[in-house]
Write a protein that holds these residues in place. Structure first.
Motif, short mmCIF file in Angstrom:
data_model
loop_
_atom_site.label_atom_id
_atom_site.label_comp_id
_atom_site.label_asym_id
_atom_site.label_seq_id
_atom_site.Cartn_x
_atom_site.Cartn_y
_atom_site.Cartn_z
N VAL A 116 -0.09 43.76 80.14
CA VAL A 116 0.00 44.91 81.04
C VAL A 116 -1.26 45.76 80.92
CG1 VAL A 116 1.30 46.98 81.67
CG2 VAL A 116 2.51 44.95 80.82
N ALA A 117 -1.91 46.02 82.06
CA ALA A 117 -3.03 46.97 82.10
C ALA A 117 -2.43 48.37 82.08
CB ALA A 117 -3.88 46.75 83.35
N ASP A 118 -2.32 48.93 80.88
CA ASP A 118 -1.70 50.24 80.65
C ASP A 118 -2.76 51.31 80.89
OD1 ASP A 118 -0.01 52.26 79.87
OD2 ASP A 118 0.13 51.63 77.76
N THR A 119 -3.02 51.56 82.15
CA THR A 119 -4.20 52.31 82.58
C THR A 119 -4.30 53.69 81.94
OG1 THR A 119 -4.04 51.13 84.69
CG2 THR A 119 -5.48 53.06 84.62
N GLY A 120 -3.22 54.46 82.01
CA GLY A 120 -3.26 55.82 81.51
C GLY A 120 -3.38 55.93 80.01
N ASN A 121 -3.05 54.85 79.30
CA ASN A 121 -3.18 54.83 77.84
C ASN A 121 -4.43 54.10 77.37
OD1 ASN A 121 -0.80 56.29 77.07
ND2 ASN A 121 0.44 54.51 77.62
N ASN A 122 -5.30 53.70 78.30
CA ASN A 122 -6.59 53.08 77.97
C ASN A 122 -6.44 51.87 77.05
OD1 ASN A 122 -8.21 55.05 79.40
ND2 ASN A 122 -7.74 56.48 77.74
N PRO A 143 -16.92 52.32 69.52
CA PRO A 143 -16.95 52.97 70.84
C PRO A 143 -17.21 52.03 72.00
CG PRO A 143 -18.06 54.34 69.23
CD PRO A 143 -17.76 53.04 68.55
N TRP A 144 -18.15 51.12 71.89
CA TRP A 144 -18.51 50.30 73.03
C TRP A 144 -17.51 49.18 73.30
CZ3 TRP A 144 -19.58 45.30 71.46
CH2 TRP A 144 -20.00 45.12 70.13
N ARG A 145 -16.48 49.08 72.46
CA ARG A 145 -15.42 48.12 72.71
C ARG A 145 -14.15 48.78 73.26
NH1 ARG A 145 -15.56 43.72 67.69
NH2 ARG A 145 -17.70 42.99 68.06
N ARG A 146 -14.21 50.08 73.53
CA ARG A 146 -13.04 50.79 74.02
C ARG A 146 -12.92 50.66 75.54
NH1 ARG A 146 -14.45 56.33 70.83
NH2 ARG A 146 -14.11 55.54 68.71
N LEU A 147 -11.70 50.49 75.99
CA LEU A 147 -11.42 50.47 77.42
C LEU A 147 -11.24 51.90 77.94
CD1 LEU A 147 -8.79 47.57 77.57
CD2 LEU A 147 -11.22 47.43 78.13
N ALA A 148 -11.61 52.09 79.22
CA ALA A 148 -11.42 53.37 79.89
C ALA A 148 -10.76 53.12 81.24
CB ALA A 148 -12.75 54.10 80.07
N ASP A 165 -12.50 46.96 83.46
CA ASP A 165 -12.67 48.21 82.71
C ASP A 165 -13.24 49.26 83.67
OD1 ASP A 165 -12.82 50.03 80.66
OD2 ASP A 165 -14.54 49.10 79.67
N PHE A 166 -12.36 49.79 84.50
CA PHE A 166 -12.74 50.63 85.63
C PHE A 166 -13.60 51.83 85.21
CE2 PHE A 166 -11.78 54.07 88.65
CZ PHE A 166 -11.97 53.45 89.88
N GLY A 167 -13.18 52.53 84.19
CA GLY A 167 -13.87 53.74 83.79
C GLY A 167 -15.25 53.52 83.22
N ASN A 168 -15.52 52.30 82.78
CA ASN A 168 -16.83 51.96 82.23
C ASN A 168 -17.66 51.08 83.16
OD1 ASN A 168 -16.70 53.33 79.68
ND2 ASN A 168 -15.29 51.76 78.95
#
Length: 326
Positions: A116-122, A143-148, A165-168
């Motif tokens: 599940v792409a749990d968008t709001g929980n990154n 940091p550079w492995r975190r989803l946004a 990874d929409f936010g990045n």
């Protein structure tokens, strides 16, 4: 000019040509004519008080023959059978194990694991067929492995997990256990760069199709991130789309795009970008759409469409032109 002008062309065939105000060039195939199809509606699920959906956003037809619906407003995954009957609901609103916040997409493995792409929980969460938490990834201490705001998750033919990874403005690749493998792309609007990567699908060749919300583009990449072609939007020969959302691919290599801003589904040849058809039109009736967000190819020549603006799921039956065989 209004946001969307509908011009009637090819009167003998009753074929409409749709032009979006932001992308004025009409979609056309190589003969210069739009092939517009009005679908046969097999089923409509939701759309009325007491029905299951609040905001059906992402669809995935699983290897178990069931249809999984990610509802971002209900913060849950709904599981339907082949006739559209609700079997179960997975998850609830929250940030704990097995809880979701504005989830956008779901993928299902042959072993029955639900990603599940749990968008709001990154993060991406993995649960079993009953919603029991198994693991999560994407919230790394590095940091550079975190989803946004991850907006899609798909299981690749190479056995890896691909995340939009929409936010990045990039794609991230993990193994099935959630360990980091690599990232693909960076922010920008050149080939293999991204501006709002939203949804992903694999062609039979193993190439990856990506829709971009902000670039109004559908592009194809190798799985290693090398650019192949632009199917729609800036850089495409003919076909323009507005805020493309979900994308699906059938066994013949036809690419189905939820053309969110134009209230329709666009069907493209995945090899050469030829426009094969547009399906549906704006409205609230049967076979009509309001801000569609995803599509899923079902057996028997059927297509499921997340008709989010109407708070419903539609199942269509259409006969389509063939794609290029290669």
């Amino acid at each position: 000019m209004t946001r969307r002008d509908v011009l009637v062309a090819l009167a003998a065939l009753g074929v409409p040509v749709t032009v979006d105000a932001r992308h004025v060039r009409a979609a056309e195939n190589r003969s210069g004519a739009v092939v517009h199809l009005d679908p046969t509606v097999d089923a409509i699920v939701g759309g009325a008080a007491g029905q299951p959906f609040e905001g059906p956003f992402g669809l995935r037809f699983g290897p178990d023959g069931l249809l999984y619906v990610a509802d971002d407003l209900a913060h849950a995954v709904f599981v339907l059978d082949g006739d559209g009957r609700l079997l179960r609901r997975l998850g609830r609103h929250g940030s704990g194990p097995g809880e979701f916040a504005w989830l956008d997409a779901v993928a299902v493995s042959t072993g029955g694991e639900v990603f599940v792409a749990d968008t709001g929980n990154n993060r991406v969460q993995v649960v079993d067929a009953r919603g029991t938490f198994l693991r999560e990834f994407g919230r790394s201490l590095i940091p550079w492995r975190r989803l946004a705001n991850p907006r899609d998750v798909v299981l690749g033919p190479d056995g890896l997990v691909y995340v939009a990874d929409f936010g990045n403005d990039r794609l991230c690749v993990f193994d099935r256990g959630g360990d980091w493998v690599r990232s693909i792309g960076r922010a920008g609007r050149a080939p293999a760069e991204f501006s709002g990567p939203l949804r992903l699908a694999f062609l039979p060749s193993g190439d990856l199709v990506v829709t971009e919300l902000h670039a109004h583009r559908v592009q194809v990449l190798r799985a290693d991130g090398q650019p192949v072609r632009t199917l729609a939007g800036p850089g495409a020969e003919r076909v323009q789309v507005a805020s493309p959302h979900g994308v699906a691919v059938d066994g013949e290599g036809r690419v189905f795009v939820a053309d969110h801003g134009n209230d329709r589904v666009v069907v493209l040849d995945g090899q050469d970008g030829r426009l094969l058809a547009t399906i549906g039109r704006g409205g609230t009736g049967r076979g009509e759409l309001r801000s569609p967000t995803d599509v899923a190819v079902l057996p028997g020549g059927r297509l499921a469409v997340a008709d989010k603006g109407n708070r419903r799921l539609q199942v269509w039956r259409v006969t389509l032109p063939g794609a290029v065989k290669r």
